[in-house]
Design a protein around this motif. Structure first.
Motif, PDB file in Angstrom:
ATOM      1  N   VAL A 126      -6.323   6.504  -7.906  1.00 18.01           N
ATOM      2  CA  VAL A 126      -5.734   5.288  -7.341  1.00 18.01           C
ATOM      3  C   VAL A 126      -5.415   4.324  -8.478  1.00 18.01           C
ATOM      4  O   VAL A 126      -6.129   4.278  -9.482  1.00 18.01           O
ATOM      5  N   THR A 162      -2.020   5.392  -3.984  1.00 14.79           N
ATOM      6  CA  THR A 162      -2.982   6.479  -3.900  1.00 14.79           C
ATOM      7  C   THR A 162      -2.436   7.563  -2.974  1.00 14.79           C
ATOM      8  O   THR A 162      -1.284   7.505  -2.550  1.00 14.79           O
ATOM      9  N   LEU A 208      -7.366   7.523   0.005  1.00 10.70           N
ATOM     10  CA  LEU A 208      -7.416   6.315   0.829  1.00 10.70           C
ATOM     11  C   LEU A 208      -8.409   6.483   1.968  1.00 10.70           C
ATOM     12  O   LEU A 208      -9.133   5.537   2.322  1.00 10.70           O
ATOM     13  N   LEU A 258       0.838  -1.196   0.000  1.00  4.04           N
ATOM     14  CA  LEU A 258       0.000   0.000   0.000  1.00  4.04           C
ATOM     15  C   LEU A 258       0.875   1.249   0.000  1.00  4.04           C
ATOM     16  O   LEU A 258       1.606   1.500   0.962  1.00  4.04           O
ATOM     17  N   VAL A 297       1.021   5.234   0.125  1.00  2.34           N
ATOM     18  CA  VAL A 297       0.308   6.478   0.433  1.00  2.34           C
ATOM     19  C   VAL A 297       1.254   7.612   0.063  1.00  2.34           C
ATOM     20  O   VAL A 297       2.204   7.898   0.794  1.00  2.34           O
ATOM     21  N   LEU A 314     -10.037  -3.028   1.012  1.00  4.14           N
ATOM     22  CA  LEU A 314     -10.388  -1.636   1.308  1.00  4.14           C
ATOM     23  C   LEU A 314     -11.760  -1.515   1.961  1.00  4.14           C
ATOM     24  O   LEU A 314     -12.052  -0.516   2.617  1.00  4.14           O
TER      25      LEU A 314
END
Length: 222
Positions: free
Chosen positions: A193, A169, A174, A137, A139, A206
């Motif tokens: 994303v 993303t 998020l 993931l 960010v 998610l």
């Protein structure tokens, strides 16, 4: 430093970490050491002077320490002491408690660390039954390991060895995908994303986070 002047452990704790920004500094350091500039970027609205003052106070109280990274970084970083890390439980409880407010400002900005800790706190194990998976993931420019093992969430800085999907993303998107219930397809179509790998598994992952039902405004009324 101001004090309540009470011989109560709770009052003394607030003497140490009850000033504005103090607990949020602790929150920002729970996922690892940070430079002063990193702390400022995660604490929207905190001036450099106030942040410096709070860091000095927390260091004096034994909640945080500072050290210099070895070359080539050679940067000074702040980190929680072992005693300071014990505040994680209090931060988690505050996250869960605050999320139940009917006035929770979902549209307000939230930094990456605050969001990751919120996701840890608002994870729904019942939605992860029979679903073991690993995700990379991102960010912004920061990678996180997101693993589901036996309906338990592992969410921490780093990169997994064999992710089922790589999700990239920004913090705002998020937050909307997890706490706001936004559709993954809509966000992908908008270019907010990208998912490399198993999109269906990423979408299910998610969906394992949700804001709790707001506390009733009339609760406790006589």
């Amino acid at each position: 430093m101001r004090t309540y002047g009470e011989g109560c452990p709770a009052a003394h704790a607030l003497d140490l970490v009850g000033e504005r920004w103090s607990l949020l500094i602790v929150r920002e350091l729970l996922l690892g050491p940070k430079r002063f500039t990193d702390l400022r970027s995660g604490l929207h609205g905190a001036s450099a002077n106030v942040l410096s003052q709070r860091l000095r106070e927390l260091e004096s109280a034994g909640v945080i320490g500072k050290r210099r990274l070895p070359p080539p970084a050679a940067s000074k970083v702040y980190e929680l002491t072992e005693w300071g890390r014990e505040l994680e439980g209090a931060i988690v409880l505050l996250l869960r408690w605050g999320a139940r407010s009917a006035a929770f400002p979902l549209d307000a900005p939230m930094g990456a660390d605050a969001l990751i800790l919120s996701m840890r706190s608002l994870f729904m194990p019942q939605a992860a039954q029979g679903f073991d998976a690993a995700f990379e993931l991102w960010v912004g420019d920061r990678p996180f390991i997101a693993e589901i093992i036996d309906a338990q969430l592992i969410l921490a800085p780093g990169r997994p060895e064999h992710p089922h999907a790589v999700i990239r993303t920004d913090a705002e998107t998020l937050k909307r995908l997890t706490l706001g219930g936004r559709s993954l397809d809509v966000s992908m179509h908008a270019g907010r994303v990208t998912v490399q790998g198993d999109q269906a598994m990423a979408e299910r992952f998610l969906g394992m986070f949700r804001l709790p039902e707001p506390a009733a405004a009339s609760a406790g009324a006589v």
